[in-house]
Design a protein around this motif. Sequence first.
Motif, mmCIF file in Angstrom:
data_model
loop_
_atom_site.group_PDB
_atom_site.id
_atom_site.type_symbol
_atom_site.label_atom_id
_atom_site.label_comp_id
_atom_site.label_asym_id
_atom_site.label_seq_id
_atom_site.Cartn_x
_atom_site.Cartn_y
_atom_site.Cartn_z
ATOM 1 N N GLN A 154 0.854 -1.182 0.000
ATOM 2 C CA GLN A 154 0.000 0.000 0.000
ATOM 3 C C GLN A 154 0.890 1.231 0.000
ATOM 4 O O GLN A 154 1.628 1.464 0.937
ATOM 5 C CB GLN A 154 -0.871 0.026 1.261
ATOM 6 N N HIS A 168 -5.754 1.867 5.485
ATOM 7 C CA HIS A 168 -6.882 0.951 5.609
ATOM 8 C C HIS A 168 -7.570 1.217 6.948
ATOM 9 O O HIS A 168 -7.057 2.000 7.755
ATOM 10 C CB HIS A 168 -6.444 -0.524 5.483
ATOM 11 N N SER A 170 -7.964 -1.049 9.157
ATOM 12 C CA SER A 170 -7.483 -2.052 10.111
ATOM 13 C C SER A 170 -6.849 -1.494 11.395
ATOM 14 O O SER A 170 -6.918 -2.164 12.433
ATOM 15 C CB SER A 170 -6.517 -3.014 9.413
ATOM 16 N N GLN A 173 -8.762 -2.005 14.458
ATOM 17 C CA GLN A 173 -8.744 -3.277 15.196
ATOM 18 C C GLN A 173 -7.997 -3.106 16.514
ATOM 19 O O GLN A 173 -8.454 -3.516 17.582
ATOM 20 C CB GLN A 173 -8.046 -4.377 14.379
ATOM 21 N N ARG A 194 -4.561 6.227 -0.270
ATOM 22 C CA ARG A 194 -3.378 5.574 -0.842
ATOM 23 C C ARG A 194 -2.782 6.431 -1.936
ATOM 24 O O ARG A 194 -3.509 6.986 -2.766
ATOM 25 C CB ARG A 194 -3.740 4.190 -1.386
ATOM 26 N N GLN A 208 -13.819 2.331 3.297
ATOM 27 C CA GLN A 208 -13.838 0.926 3.695
ATOM 28 C C GLN A 208 -14.741 0.761 4.901
ATOM 29 O O GLN A 208 -15.081 1.735 5.580
ATOM 30 C CB GLN A 208 -12.429 0.458 4.107
ATOM 31 N N GLU A 210 -14.557 -1.911 8.208
ATOM 32 C CA GLU A 210 -13.830 -3.004 8.848
ATOM 33 C C GLU A 210 -14.774 -3.689 9.828
ATOM 34 O O GLU A 210 -15.581 -3.023 10.496
ATOM 35 C CB GLU A 210 -12.633 -2.423 9.623
ATOM 36 N N PHE A 248 -2.475 -11.272 4.080
ATOM 37 C CA PHE A 248 -2.439 -10.004 4.816
ATOM 38 C C PHE A 248 -1.674 -10.315 6.103
ATOM 39 O O PHE A 248 -1.999 -11.294 6.787
ATOM 40 C CB PHE A 248 -3.844 -9.519 5.171
ATOM 41 N N PHE A 250 -1.694 -9.324 8.983
ATOM 42 C CA PHE A 250 -2.398 -9.260 10.279
ATOM 43 C C PHE A 250 -3.441 -10.350 10.461
ATOM 44 O O PHE A 250 -4.151 -10.361 11.466
ATOM 45 C CB PHE A 250 -3.029 -7.876 10.480
ATOM 46 N N VAL A 251 -3.577 -11.257 9.494
ATOM 47 C CA VAL A 251 -4.486 -12.393 9.684
ATOM 48 C C VAL A 251 -3.781 -13.698 9.312
ATOM 49 O O VAL A 251 -2.890 -13.731 8.472
ATOM 50 C CB VAL A 251 -5.783 -12.255 8.841
ATOM 51 N N GLY A 282 -11.053 -8.448 2.001
ATOM 52 C CA GLY A 282 -10.019 -9.281 2.599
ATOM 53 C C GLY A 282 -10.467 -9.645 3.997
ATOM 54 O O GLY A 282 -11.152 -8.864 4.656
ATOM 55 N N CYS A 283 -10.099 -10.851 4.448
ATOM 56 C CA CYS A 283 -10.558 -11.260 5.780
ATOM 57 C C CYS A 283 -9.670 -12.377 6.315
ATOM 58 O O CYS A 283 -8.777 -12.866 5.624
ATOM 59 C CB CYS A 283 -12.008 -11.742 5.704
ATOM 60 N N GLY A 284 -9.930 -12.783 7.540
ATOM 61 C CA GLY A 284 -9.175 -13.891 8.112
ATOM 62 C C GLY A 284 -9.271 -13.887 9.629
ATOM 63 O O GLY A 284 -9.988 -13.086 10.228
ATOM 64 N N ALA A 305 -11.558 -10.876 11.390
ATOM 65 C CA ALA A 305 -11.700 -9.502 10.895
ATOM 66 C C ALA A 305 -11.879 -9.532 9.390
ATOM 67 O O ALA A 305 -11.472 -10.477 8.715
ATOM 68 C CB ALA A 305 -10.469 -8.669 11.252
ATOM 69 N N PHE A 306 -12.527 -8.508 8.892
ATOM 70 C CA PHE A 306 -12.584 -8.325 7.433
ATOM 71 C C PHE A 306 -12.525 -6.833 7.143
ATOM 72 O O PHE A 306 -12.832 -6.000 8.008
ATOM 73 C CB PHE A 306 -13.854 -8.947 6.838
ATOM 74 N N GLY A 307 -12.128 -6.497 5.921
ATOM 75 C CA GLY A 307 -12.140 -5.098 5.480
ATOM 76 C C GLY A 307 -12.706 -5.054 4.073
ATOM 77 O O GLY A 307 -12.225 -5.758 3.177
HETATM 78 N N1 PHE Z 1 -6.913 -4.034 5.492
HETATM 79 C C1 PHE Z 1 -7.015 -4.870 4.324
HETATM 80 C C2 PHE Z 1 -6.980 -3.992 3.072
HETATM 81 O O1 PHE Z 1 -7.162 -2.799 3.167
HETATM 82 C C3 PHE Z 1 -8.272 -5.663 4.321
HETATM 83 C C4 PHE Z 1 -8.354 -6.678 5.442
HETATM 84 C C5 PHE Z 1 -8.965 -6.336 6.640
HETATM 85 C C6 PHE Z 1 -7.852 -7.921 5.299
HETATM 86 C C7 PHE Z 1 -9.079 -7.242 7.657
HETATM 87 C C8 PHE Z 1 -7.938 -8.869 6.292
HETATM 88 C C9 PHE Z 1 -8.558 -8.525 7.480
HETATM 89 O O2 PHE Z 1 -6.780 -4.461 1.975
#
Ligand code: PHE
Length: 338
Positions: A154, A168, A170, A173, A194, A208, A210, A248, A250-251, A282-284, A305-307
């Motif tokens: 990014q 993002h 995130s 979180q 970005r 976004q 989250e 990612f 963080f997951v 994105g998630c995990g 988490a997901f974003g």
């Molecule tokens: N932060 C990631 C992005 O901007 C998305 C994401 C969020 C992925 C949470 C995994 C968990 O692309």
Amino acid sequence: MSVEIVQADALAQLAAATSEAALRELEVALLGKKGAITELTKMIATAPPAERGPLGKAINGAKAAVTQALEARRSALVEGAIAAELADRRFDVTLPGRSPSTGSYHPVSLVQERLEDIFVAMGFRVLDFYEVEDDFHNFEALNIPKNHPARDMQDTFWTTDGLVMRTHTSPGQIRAMRSIAPPFRAVFPGKVFRNEAIDASHEHTFHQLEGLMVDREVSVANLISTLRIMLSQVMEREVTIRLRPGYFPFVEPGFECDMQCLICGGGGCRVCKHSGWVETLGCGLVHPNVLRHAGLNPEEWQAWAFGIGLSRLVMMRYGIDDIRHVMGGDLRFLQQFV
Ligand code: PHE
């Protein structure tokens, strides 16, 4: 000059006046400080005492008559002016009125509000965090140390004093887990930034949302079912999703979630780049290092988490096939969303 003559002359002048302006001038000339009627009162002082009484009465009578005639003439002229205007300019009572123009919500706001409602109904709270973040929350605590190649994923806007425009949502979180006692579920929508070249599918500023759920035990199955509910409800129809492994920092495990393209129904179009699928989020499962940075013991707590980016959702929901419409600010486009 006798009172009768002055009065008769005054009444004749008033009768001849054809405008309100002329009347105003006459009023001064007749009843003003040096007006003809006012001047008459000077005669009282020089008249023989026996005549003063009747003379004063006559002058008062003249004054009253002239004042009355002036008012009568004035209202006649005003009424005449109104009548003339009405005769001249016809007023069409059947014409439709001019309605005040009302604003409309931006489609991104509409989708964001909808998502918030969907999550509130599922017991999530809605949080709001900072657009300008520090390195720790945007990167470090999310398991992206300095010199980590993921920092290049990014391109970042830095402020002159070393802060970052969040790339993002995130970092929320970390802030959520540090401020709310688990277990909890939360979503946090917002703008992200970005440093990218702008083209048909890229903006430097976008939105976004989250999602984060922390509990003693969470599962990918629960994550998937939450994603499916979210997407089907926001699209108001059943959507088909698929998960692919995704990286990612963080997951772990991490996934990319795709949604079958609603513009073409999966057949292929320019929005899904002719693949039938649209990368949606994105998630995990939240990485143990991230839990630790947020002050939680990974032996005790788990999280998913997901974003999700909102522009793509807006396009799917409203059938828009060019992202430039979404943030372009063209009122002809925006006024369609009420
Ligand atoms: N932060 C990631 C992005 O901007 C998305 C994401 C969020 C992925 C949470 C995994 C968990 O692309």
